[in-house]
Design a protein around this motif. Structure first.
Motif, PDB file in Angstrom:
ATOM      1  N   MET A   1      68.513  52.062  51.923  1.00 53.28           N
ATOM      2  CA  MET A   1      67.728  51.451  52.981  1.00 53.28           C
ATOM      3  C   MET A   1      67.071  50.180  52.447  1.00 53.28           C
ATOM      4  N   GLY A   2      66.799  49.237  53.316  1.00 55.12           N
ATOM      5  CA  GLY A   2      66.151  48.003  52.910  1.00 55.12           C
ATOM      6  C   GLY A   2      64.709  47.952  53.364  1.00 55.12           C
ATOM      7  N   TYR A   3      63.837  47.431  52.519  1.00 52.63           N
ATOM      8  CA  TYR A   3      62.417  47.267  52.818  1.00 52.63           C
ATOM      9  C   TYR A   3      62.054  45.817  52.590  1.00 52.63           C
ATOM     10  N   ASN A   4      61.552  45.156  53.630  1.00 51.70           N
ATOM     11  CA  ASN A   4      61.190  43.747  53.541  1.00 51.70           C
ATOM     12  C   ASN A   4      59.740  43.613  53.094  1.00 51.70           C
ATOM     13  N   ILE A   5      59.537  42.836  52.036  1.00 52.52           N
ATOM     14  CA  ILE A   5      58.178  42.617  51.535  1.00 52.52           C
ATOM     15  C   ILE A   5      57.955  41.136  51.235  1.00 52.52           C
ATOM     16  N   TYR A  44      55.480  32.045  46.613  1.00 56.88           N
ATOM     17  CA  TYR A  44      55.737  33.215  47.427  1.00 56.88           C
ATOM     18  C   TYR A  44      57.227  33.516  47.425  1.00 56.88           C
ATOM     19  N   LEU A  45      57.531  34.753  47.770  1.00 62.23           N
ATOM     20  CA  LEU A  45      58.905  35.235  47.774  1.00 62.23           C
ATOM     21  C   LEU A  45      59.001  36.304  48.845  1.00 62.23           C
ATOM     22  N   ILE A  46      60.018  36.225  49.667  1.00 62.73           N
ATOM     23  CA  ILE A  46      60.281  37.286  50.632  1.00 62.73           C
ATOM     24  C   ILE A  46      61.536  38.003  50.161  1.00 62.73           C
ATOM     25  N   LEU A  47      61.361  39.294  49.877  1.00 61.26           N
ATOM     26  CA  LEU A  47      62.434  40.121  49.338  1.00 61.26           C
ATOM     27  C   LEU A  47      62.784  41.251  50.275  1.00 61.26           C
ATOM     28  N   GLU A  48      64.059  41.574  50.307  1.00 60.76           N
ATOM     29  CA  GLU A  48      64.504  42.812  50.914  1.00 60.76           C
ATOM     30  C   GLU A  48      64.893  43.707  49.752  1.00 60.76           C
ATOM     31  N   LEU A  49      64.138  44.780  49.546  1.00 64.40           N
ATOM     32  CA  LEU A  49      64.452  45.735  48.492  1.00 64.40           C
ATOM     33  C   LEU A  49      65.475  46.723  49.034  1.00 64.40           C
ATOM     34  N   LEU A  50      66.590  46.877  48.326  1.00 60.79           N
ATOM     35  CA  LEU A  50      67.648  47.786  48.737  1.00 60.79           C
ATOM     36  C   LEU A  50      67.557  49.024  47.859  1.00 60.79           C
ATOM     37  N   CYS A  51      66.825  50.022  48.354  1.00 63.05           N
ATOM     38  CA  CYS A  51      66.517  51.177  47.527  1.00 63.05           C
ATOM     39  C   CYS A  51      65.945  52.300  48.378  1.00 63.05           C
TER      40      CYS A  51
END
Length: 138
Positions: A1-5, A44-51
Motif C-alpha cells: 500500500m502507498g502512504y503519501n507524506i 520539502y519533499l513529498i513522498l509516497e511510501l510503498l510499504c
C-alpha cells in the motif's frame, strides 16, 4: 500500500541522506512526487511510501527523530455521487484522466488511475470531491 507524506527539512539537515537511510533501515520503496531541497535552506519533499502501515509508522517516527516535520497527505479521492452535478469541470484538470465523461456524458471516476493530486477538489463547484487523508496512524 502507498502512504503519501510531506516532509519539511530544517536547513541544517537539508543535504543529509535521510531518505536513503530510511529506505535501507525499513526496507521500503518510495516515489518522490515533488521536492525542493537546497544546501543550507529549508527544504520539502513529498513522498509516497510503498510499504505496510507498520513500516510507514516506523518510517515516520524515524524521520521525526531526525528533526523532520512529517505530515500526512491525502491517500485517496472520494466522489460523492449524491451531490455531484456531473458538470465535468474536474475532467479538465485531471492529469491522468481518472475523472472523465463516459459515452453517455455521465461523470466517471477510475480510482486506479488517480494519483491524488487533489486538483479536482479545489475545482468542484459543489464540493462533491473530497480527500480521504487515511492517516498512517489510524
Amino acid at each position: 500500500m502507498g502512504y503519501n507524506i510531506h516532509l519539511r527539512f530544517p536547513e541544517n539537515i537539508s543535504t543529509e541522506p535521510i531518505v536513503c537511510n530510511l529506505t535501507r533501515k525499513f526496507d521500503l520503496d518510495f516515489n518522490i512526487s515533488k521536492a525542493q531541497i537546497s544546501s543550507g535552506r529549508e527544504g520539502y519533499l513529498i513522498l509516497e511510501l510503498l510499504c505496510s502501515r507498520e513500516q510507514a509508522n516506523q518510517a515516520k517516527k524515524y524521520l521525526e527523530e531526525q528533526g523532520i516535520h512529517v505530515s500526512d497527505l491525502a491517500q485517496s479521492i472520494i466522489r460523492d455521487e449524491k451531490i455531484c452535478i456531473e458538470c465535468g469541470a474536474c475532467t479538465a484538470i485531471c492529469p491522468t484522466a481518472a475523472l472523465y465523461m463516459d459515452k453517455n456524458r455521465h461523470l466517471a471516476f477510475d480510482v486506479d488511475k488517480c494519483v491524488v493530486c487533489t486538483r479536482c477538489i479545489k475545482l468542484c463547484p459543489v464540493n462533491a470531491i473530497k480527500a480521504d487523508i487515511g492517516s498512517v496512524n489510524e
